[in-house]
Design a protein around this motif. Structure first.
Motif, PDB file in Angstrom:
ATOM      1  N   PRO A  22       0.806  -1.220   0.000  1.00 46.16           N
ATOM      2  CA  PRO A  22       0.000   0.000   0.000  1.00 46.16           C
ATOM      3  C   PRO A  22       0.843   1.275   0.000  1.00 46.16           C
ATOM      4  CG  PRO A  22      -0.905  -1.579   1.539  1.00 46.16           C
ATOM      5  CD  PRO A  22       0.420  -2.125   1.099  1.00 46.16           C
ATOM      6  N   LEU A  23       0.183   2.364  -0.352  1.00 40.73           N
ATOM      7  CA  LEU A  23       0.834   3.672  -0.396  1.00 40.73           C
ATOM      8  C   LEU A  23       0.664   4.428   0.910  1.00 40.73           C
ATOM      9  CD1 LEU A  23      -0.458   4.831  -3.913  1.00 40.73           C
ATOM     10  CD2 LEU A  23       1.668   3.610  -3.374  1.00 40.73           C
ATOM     11  N   ILE A  24      -0.061   3.861   1.849  1.00 41.27           N
ATOM     12  CA  ILE A  24      -0.417   4.600   3.061  1.00 41.27           C
ATOM     13  C   ILE A  24      -0.462   3.671   4.263  1.00 41.27           C
ATOM     14  CG2 ILE A  24      -2.921   4.292   2.824  1.00 41.27           C
ATOM     15  CD1 ILE A  24      -3.151   7.313   3.648  1.00 41.27           C
ATOM     16  N   GLY A  25      -0.184   4.228   5.424  1.00 41.19           N
ATOM     17  CA  GLY A  25      -0.330   3.490   6.668  1.00 41.19           C
ATOM     18  C   GLY A  25       0.881   2.648   7.024  1.00 41.19           C
ATOM     19  N   ALA A  26       0.776   2.029   8.178  1.00 38.06           N
ATOM     20  CA  ALA A  26       1.857   1.194   8.695  1.00 38.06           C
ATOM     21  C   ALA A  26       1.902  -0.149   7.974  1.00 38.06           C
ATOM     22  CB  ALA A  26       1.658   0.965  10.195  1.00 38.06           C
ATOM     23  N   VAL A  27       3.075  -0.799   8.022  1.00 36.55           N
ATOM     24  CA  VAL A  27       3.149  -2.221   7.725  1.00 36.55           C
ATOM     25  C   VAL A  27       2.939  -2.929   9.062  1.00 36.55           C
ATOM     26  CG1 VAL A  27       5.698  -2.289   7.924  1.00 36.55           C
ATOM     27  CG2 VAL A  27       4.503  -4.106   6.716  1.00 36.55           C
ATOM     28  N   PRO A  75       4.637   4.892   8.717  1.00 37.41           N
ATOM     29  CA  PRO A  75       5.042   5.438   7.410  1.00 37.41           C
ATOM     30  C   PRO A  75       6.384   6.162   7.423  1.00 37.41           C
ATOM     31  CG  PRO A  75       2.702   5.777   7.740  1.00 37.41           C
ATOM     32  CD  PRO A  75       3.224   5.212   9.025  1.00 37.41           C
ATOM     33  N   HIS A  76       6.662   6.938   8.471  1.00 39.82           N
ATOM     34  CA  HIS A  76       7.938   7.664   8.493  1.00 39.82           C
ATOM     35  C   HIS A  76       9.119   6.699   8.627  1.00 39.82           C
ATOM     36  CE1 HIS A  76       7.348   7.305  12.910  1.00 39.82           C
ATOM     37  NE2 HIS A  76       8.663   7.350  12.959  1.00 39.82           N
ATOM     38  N   GLU A  77       8.898   5.560   9.296  1.00 42.42           N
ATOM     39  CA  GLU A  77       9.969   4.564   9.397  1.00 42.42           C
ATOM     40  C   GLU A  77      10.165   3.859   8.057  1.00 42.42           C
ATOM     41  OE1 GLU A  77       9.921   3.086  13.965  1.00 42.42           O
ATOM     42  OE2 GLU A  77       8.111   2.586  12.836  1.00 42.42           O
ATOM     43  N   ILE A  78       9.049   3.599   7.353  1.00 43.30           N
ATOM     44  CA  ILE A  78       9.138   3.004   6.015  1.00 43.30           C
ATOM     45  C   ILE A  78       9.915   3.929   5.086  1.00 43.30           C
ATOM     46  CG2 ILE A  78       7.785   2.308   3.999  1.00 43.30           C
ATOM     47  CD1 ILE A  78       5.536   1.503   6.029  1.00 43.30           C
ATOM     48  N   ASP A  79       9.608   5.226   5.141  1.00 40.60           N
ATOM     49  CA  ASP A  79      10.300   6.199   4.297  1.00 40.60           C
ATOM     50  C   ASP A  79      11.779   6.289   4.639  1.00 40.60           C
ATOM     51  OD1 ASP A  79       7.949   6.819   2.972  1.00 40.60           O
ATOM     52  OD2 ASP A  79       7.483   8.523   4.262  1.00 40.60           O
ATOM     53  N   HIS A 177      -7.153  15.075  -4.247  1.00 42.93           N
ATOM     54  CA  HIS A 177      -7.243  15.573  -2.875  1.00 42.93           C
ATOM     55  C   HIS A 177      -5.892  15.788  -2.210  1.00 42.93           C
ATOM     56  CE1 HIS A 177     -11.533  14.847  -3.111  1.00 42.93           C
ATOM     57  NE2 HIS A 177     -11.307  13.584  -3.452  1.00 42.93           N
ATOM     58  N   GLY A 178      -4.810  15.367  -2.865  1.00 49.09           N
ATOM     59  CA  GLY A 178      -3.487  15.554  -2.286  1.00 49.09           C
ATOM     60  C   GLY A 178      -3.059  14.385  -1.409  1.00 49.09           C
ATOM     61  N   VAL A 179      -1.948  14.594  -0.731  1.00 43.95           N
ATOM     62  CA  VAL A 179      -1.302  13.544   0.059  1.00 43.95           C
ATOM     63  C   VAL A 179      -1.639  13.746   1.537  1.00 43.95           C
ATOM     64  CG1 VAL A 179       0.942  12.619   0.775  1.00 43.95           C
ATOM     65  CG2 VAL A 179       0.563  13.274  -1.613  1.00 43.95           C
ATOM     66  N   LEU A 180      -2.034  12.669   2.209  1.00 45.12           N
ATOM     67  CA  LEU A 180      -2.306  12.716   3.648  1.00 45.12           C
ATOM     68  C   LEU A 180      -1.016  12.511   4.438  1.00 45.12           C
ATOM     69  CD1 LEU A 180      -5.537  10.507   3.756  1.00 45.12           C
ATOM     70  CD2 LEU A 180      -5.406  13.005   3.832  1.00 45.12           C
ATOM     71  N   VAL A 181      -1.059  12.890   5.690  1.00 46.40           N
ATOM     72  CA  VAL A 181       0.129  12.722   6.536  1.00 46.40           C
ATOM     73  C   VAL A 181       0.492  11.240   6.668  1.00 46.40           C
ATOM     74  CG1 VAL A 181      -1.177  12.624   8.715  1.00 46.40           C
ATOM     75  CG2 VAL A 181       1.186  13.432   8.718  1.00 46.40           C
ATOM     76  N   GLN A 182      -0.498  10.344   6.520  1.00 45.18           N
ATOM     77  CA  GLN A 182      -0.241   8.900   6.663  1.00 45.18           C
ATOM     78  C   GLN A 182       0.330   8.270   5.396  1.00 45.18           C
ATOM     79  OE1 GLN A 182      -3.170  10.396   7.263  1.00 45.18           O
ATOM     80  NE2 GLN A 182      -3.959   9.857   9.291  1.00 45.18           N
ATOM     81  N   HIS A 183       0.380   9.002   4.295  1.00 42.12           N
ATOM     82  CA  HIS A 183       0.927   8.439   3.061  1.00 42.12           C
ATOM     83  C   HIS A 183       2.443   8.227   3.182  1.00 42.12           C
ATOM     84  CE1 HIS A 183      -2.814   9.427   0.668  1.00 42.12           C
ATOM     85  NE2 HIS A 183      -2.443   8.284   0.124  1.00 42.12           N
ATOM     86  N   ARG A 184       2.927   7.236   2.463  1.00 46.06           N
ATOM     87  CA  ARG A 184       4.356   6.903   2.444  1.00 46.06           C
ATOM     88  C   ARG A 184       5.027   7.751   1.360  1.00 46.06           C
ATOM     89  NH1 ARG A 184       3.521   0.281   2.526  1.00 46.06           N
ATOM     90  NH2 ARG A 184       2.384   0.201   4.509  1.00 46.06           N
ATOM     91  N   ARG A 185       5.778   8.733   1.782  1.00 50.70           N
ATOM     92  CA  ARG A 185       6.326   9.710   0.847  1.00 50.70           C
ATOM     93  C   ARG A 185       7.408   9.161  -0.073  1.00 50.70           C
ATOM     94  NH1 ARG A 185       3.244  12.122   3.925  1.00 50.70           N
ATOM     95  NH2 ARG A 185       2.729  14.337   3.837  1.00 50.70           N
ATOM     96  N   SER A 186       8.010   8.048   0.309  1.00 48.60           N
ATOM     97  CA  SER A 186       9.066   7.460  -0.526  1.00 48.60           C
ATOM     98  C   SER A 186       8.509   6.593  -1.647  1.00 48.60           C
ATOM     99  CB  SER A 186      10.008   6.616   0.347  1.00 48.60           C
ATOM    100  OG  SER A 186       9.279   5.591   1.014  1.00 48.60           O
ATOM    101  N   PHE A 187       7.213   6.278  -1.615  1.00 47.86           N
ATOM    102  CA  PHE A 187       6.623   5.441  -2.655  1.00 47.86           C
ATOM    103  C   PHE A 187       6.344   6.298  -3.890  1.00 47.86           C
ATOM    104  CE2 PHE A 187       5.020   1.277  -0.664  1.00 47.86           C
ATOM    105  CZ  PHE A 187       6.067   1.255   0.248  1.00 47.86           C
ATOM    106  N   LYS A 188       6.691   5.768  -5.030  1.00 47.03           N
ATOM    107  CA  LYS A 188       6.740   6.578  -6.253  1.00 47.03           C
ATOM    108  C   LYS A 188       5.478   7.376  -6.562  1.00 47.03           C
ATOM    109  CE  LYS A 188       8.048   6.290 -11.142  1.00 47.03           C
ATOM    110  NZ  LYS A 188       8.488   5.390 -12.229  1.00 47.03           N
TER     111      LYS A 188
END
Length: 199
Positions: A22-27, A75-79, A177-188
């Motif tokens: 997914p593009l958002i949220g935790a693993v 998400p920030h740890e994933i990024d 709608h743009g990017v939410l704070v929970q989105h993974r910013r490193s995902f393309k």
């Protein structure tokens, strides 16, 4: 269920993850030690079960397993780490949170990490190893619940249906709608929107 050749120990922990794509949220990961005196019928790969059946089995696993625990990487740890290393971190967190220390860890997939305990990777383990099946069910139910909560907060994204995966509907919602704070910013797909000035 055909069993993977099991280590000759009593306390085997199964570990699986949900949410690498997914593009958002935790693993989200789960670790489960089943009780051999209370076998649970119907354990299999969580993706092969209906949502209703997954929820039923998750409750049964929580009640009948010797112990279970969830782990996660945000998400920030994933990024920061990349999705593979973040997944391994979440797996280590799940195993560390178990109240009983397992003697062996069986991980779904083709690689494992250093749990400080002997471990093996099992390809298609969520189909072959009951403990991994149970872990896949707990992780899937937990992450789906989080996506449902996110849907209630941001219904315009449709998280209740695509669960954060990069479907056409999700990509269209990000574009609109743009990017939410929970989105993974490193995902393309998310990074591209941010580079184009999306919020």
């Amino acid at each position: 269920m055909t069993l993977y050749p099991r280590p000759d120990v009593a306390l085997i922990c199964g570990v699986d993850e949900v949410g690498r794509g997914p593009l958002i949220g935790a693993v989200v990961t789960a670790a489960v030690i089943l009780d051999p005196t209370q076998p649970i019928a119907g354990l299999t790969d969580s993706k092969k079960l209906s949502e209703k059946r997954r929820v039923e089995l998750a409750e049964q696993i929580k009640q009948q397993a010797l112990c279970w625990a969830l782990g996660r990487a945000e998400p920030h740890e994933i990024d920061q780490l990349n999705i593979l290393h973040a997944t391994m971190l979440a797996m280590r967190r799940a195993v560390a949170a178990l109240r009983i220390r397992p003697e062996w860890v069986l991980v779904d997939g083709n690689r494992t990490t250093d749990f400080g305990i002997p471990a093996s990777a099992v390809v298609k383990g969520d189909l072959l190893v009951p403990e991994i099946s149970a872990a896949s069910i707990l992780a899937k139910v937990a992450r789906d619940s989080e996506m449902q909560a996110l849907h209630l907060a941001h219904p315009q994204f449709g998280f209740d249906s695509h669960k954060g995966y990069p479907t056409a509907a999700h990509l269209a919602a990000i574009a609109e709608h743009g990017v939410l704070v929970q989105h993974r910013r490193s995902f393309k797909p998310v990074r591209q929107v941010l580079e184009q000035g999306g919020l």
